[in-house]
Design an enzyme around this catalytic site. Structure first.
Site, PDB file in Angstrom:
ATOM      1  N   CYS A 121       0.818  -1.216   0.000  1.00 24.88           N
ATOM      2  CA  CYS A 121       0.000   0.000   0.000  1.00 24.88           C
ATOM      3  C   CYS A 121       0.850   1.263   0.000  1.00 24.88           C
ATOM      4  O   CYS A 121       0.640   2.161  -0.810  1.00 24.88           O
ATOM      5  CB  CYS A 121      -0.916  -0.004   1.220  1.00 24.88           C
TER       6      CYS A 121
ATOM      7  N   CYS B 291      -1.640   1.872  -2.789  1.00 23.67           N
ATOM      8  CA  CYS B 291      -2.620   2.935  -2.517  1.00 23.67           C
ATOM      9  C   CYS B 291      -2.030   4.334  -2.474  1.00 23.67           C
ATOM     10  O   CYS B 291      -2.550   5.257  -3.113  1.00 23.67           O
ATOM     11  CB  CYS B 291      -3.311   2.678  -1.183  1.00 23.67           C
TER      12      CYS B 291
ATOM     13  N   LYS C  13      -0.187   5.535  -5.681  1.00 23.44           N
ATOM     14  CA  LYS C  13      -1.248   5.551  -6.694  1.00 23.44           C
ATOM     15  C   LYS C  13      -2.112   6.787  -6.540  1.00 23.44           C
ATOM     16  O   LYS C  13      -2.495   7.434  -7.523  1.00 23.44           O
ATOM     17  CB  LYS C  13      -2.081   4.271  -6.555  1.00 23.44           C
TER      18      LYS C  13
ATOM     19  N   TYR D 205      -9.603  -3.141 -10.866  1.00 19.79           N
ATOM     20  CA  TYR D 205      -9.451  -1.729 -10.477  1.00 19.79           C
ATOM     21  C   TYR D 205      -8.040  -1.204 -10.692  1.00 19.79           C
ATOM     22  O   TYR D 205      -7.857  -0.022 -11.030  1.00 19.79           O
ATOM     23  CB  TYR D 205      -9.915  -1.523  -9.032  1.00 19.79           C
TER      24      TYR D 205
ATOM     25  N   GLU E 101      -7.401   2.033 -12.986  1.00 17.43           N
ATOM     26  CA  GLU E 101      -6.780   3.220 -12.385  1.00 17.43           C
ATOM     27  C   GLU E 101      -5.529   3.642 -13.142  1.00 17.43           C
ATOM     28  O   GLU E 101      -5.335   4.833 -13.438  1.00 17.43           O
ATOM     29  CB  GLU E 101      -6.449   2.944 -10.919  1.00 17.43           C
TER      30      GLU E 101
ATOM     31  N   HIS F 250     -27.495  21.184  -0.055  1.00 19.31           N
ATOM     32  CA  HIS F 250     -27.624  21.658  -1.439  1.00 19.31           C
ATOM     33  C   HIS F 250     -26.699  22.854  -1.689  1.00 19.31           C
ATOM     34  O   HIS F 250     -26.537  23.700  -0.814  1.00 19.31           O
ATOM     35  CB  HIS F 250     -29.077  22.071  -1.686  1.00 19.31           C
TER      36      HIS F 250
ATOM     37  N   GLU G  17     -26.506  14.791  -2.205  1.00 14.38           N
ATOM     38  CA  GLU G  17     -27.892  15.008  -1.805  1.00 14.38           C
ATOM     39  C   GLU G  17     -28.845  14.108  -2.589  1.00 14.38           C
ATOM     40  O   GLU G  17     -29.951  13.794  -2.129  1.00 14.38           O
ATOM     41  CB  GLU G  17     -28.290  16.470  -1.979  1.00 14.38           C
TER      42      GLU G  17
END
Length: 503
Positions: free
Chosen positions: A74, A79, A82, A208, A212, A477, A482
């Site tokens: 990682c 991670c 990346k 993934y 990525e 908002h 939302e």
């Protein structure tokens, strides 16, 4: 760091409480816990156990022994670096929309070497921080290749240590491409060693990592080809994610080669460019002129040379360590956490959480502590990003049949409202609900900010939130998130709206 010489044997000390033992001095010492592997799971387990006053030894192969280094995949090849590259790609992406917001500038240039230098310096700083944290927590650290030699005993650098409890957390490595010329490809880990931005790059894989890397390289200026075996990417995710991300890849200019099986890779020794030959729909097609070809076809556990067979720890056919829900292996007193286990989740936060719960159970007086592997949120740093938790619509219907109700929303984020049409990206959202009270068992988002949305909604879903709970929360908002609390009509039971308690 300083060195001490004892009877012609070198002992290196770095920080106050960390001890490095040389390969020439055989010392046997007992610990409450020995952790093999200094990745995220191993570090988390060791530090949590030390917090309970356990005597802990952590063994990490280190980069000098062809290991990952503290932090594991990682921090060093996954991670963290990346996300740095993803952030760089975001800057490139925003340059396309900046003019729509009134900014004017000359054509910007990108310097890969500058980014790589700063990224690598950051990673090395993190390595040092991890080392210092171990020191501060009183965890002993040994660098070298560890091997289980018999019950409760581990050997490293010719020295034997004994642990009442032993945790295996050695992580994994990229799967290699087993076709003629496969060695001409490079792994997803080695992507972070590139000294230059490849002018033309081929990426093999639909998961993934492949998605990525394709997004990053495309945004930074590489001519990018992505070779996938089926028609869509991210096949383990909900259909809305598969379809929308696949469409966005091609919209963003990535050359998506679907239904392709790689037959071979060749190297032109004159110009050092590479070619990929694939079989697609029974036809052979060759793609030429690649500076780099990256394989991202999965990862395999690094469990083959750590002595599991010496103590009887069982693994499956792929080498993953068999564990129960408490991280116990087939041998009493030996446990496993992280990517090498059969729990099915190869995610850093899962390794960290399961390691901490294990330490809570062993040393914290919490005999039933364990990680709940149900409804774990995850993200994909694609362009646009993905956030997902729980059941896909497909899996929910397979398990619950007609009791499943799905809510969908598709819209253009306000950020893109004044940009040119070619720069606009939609957002897709889905709620998967089950039962008469419409409990939310799946939530899936593709779009700007999805990676940040999913954490908060993940808490709600873990707590058993229903559609009416979502409805009862007042929207913020204007935001994209939302939409998740204003989606469709009120949650219902037998056709009757479930209104908030204040009604």
């Amino acid at each position: 760091m300083f060195c001490l010489l004892y009877n012609n044997n070198l002992r290196i000390r770095s920080f106050s409480n960390i001890r490095f033992f040389s390969s020439q001095k055989s010392v046997k010492e007992k610990y409450d816990l020995i952790v093999i592997g200094g990745g995220s799971g191993g570090l988390a387990t060791a530090r949590r156990a030390s917090g309970y006053k356990a005597k802990v030894l952590l063994i990490e192969a280190g980069r000098e022994n062809d290991g990952m280094g503290l932090g594991g995949t990682c921090v060093n090849f996954g991670c963290v670096p990346k996300k740095v590259m993803f952030n760089a790609a975001l800057h490139a992406e925003m340059l396309h929309t900046a003019k729509d917001y009134g900014f004017s500038f000359d054509t910007p240039t990108f310097d890969w070497a500058v980014l790589k230098k700063k990224r690598d310096e950051f990673i090395f700083r993190l390595n040092g921080i991890y080392k210092k944290n171990l020191s501060n927590d009183g965890v002993d650290l040994v660098e070298g290749r560890a091997k289980l030699i018999q019950d409760k005993k581990v050997e490293v650098n010719g020295v034997v240590y004994e642990g009442e409890h032993i945790v295996i957390s050695v992580g994994g490595k990229p799967e290699t491409l087993k076709v003629p010329g496969g060695t001409y490809s490079t792994s997803s880990d080695d992507f972070f060693k590139f000294e230059n931005l490849p002018k033309k790059v081929g990426i093999i894989g639909a998961g993934y990592i492949a998605v990525e890397l394709a997004g990053v390289l495309n945004k930074l200026g590489s001519e990018t080809f992505l070779f996938i075996r089926k028609s869509e990417v991210l096949r383990n995710f909900d259909s809305i994610i598969q379809q929308s991300v696949t469409n966005e890849l091609t919209k963003n200019g990535i050359n998506l080669i679907t239904n392709s099986i790689v037959k071979n890779i060749t190297l032109n020794e004159k110009n050092l460019l590479k070619s990929i030959k694939i079989i697609s729909n029974s036809n052979e097609i060759e793609f030429e002129g690649f500076n780099e070809i990256i394989t991202a076809i999965g990862r395999v556990p690094l469990t083959s040379n750590i002595g599991l067979e010496n103590v009887g720890v069982e693994v499956d056919v792929k080498g993953f360590v068999k564990v129960d829900k408490f991280q116990n292996t087939s041998v009493k007193g030996i446990y496993a956490v992280g990517d090498i286990t059969t729990n099915g989740w190869e995610l850093t936060p899962v390794a960290i959480a399961s390691g901490r719960r294990l330490a809570d159970r062993l040393f914290g007086g919490l005999p039933n502590a364990r990680l709940d592997f149900d409804k774990i949120p995850s993200v994909v740093f694609s362009h646009p990003t993905v956030g997902s938790i729980g059941y896909s619509e497909q899996k929910a219907i397979e398990k619950f049949g007609n009791n499943v109700k799905v809510y969908n929303a598709t819209f253009t984020d306000l950020y893109y409202s004044i940009t040119e049409p070619q720069n606009r990206t939609k957002t897709w959202m889905k709620l998967v609900c089950v039962g008469e009270n419409e409990k939310v068992i799946g939530l899936h988002v593709v779009g700007k900010g999805a990676d940040e949305m999913i954490q908060g909604f993940g808490v709600a879903i873990k707590m058993g939130a229903t559609k009416s709970d979502f409805d009862s929360c007042v929207a913020i908002h204007p935001t994209a998130s939302e939409e998740l609390v204003t989606m469709g009509k009120w949650g219902t039971i037998r056709g009757q709206p479930i209104l908030p308690a204040s009604y």
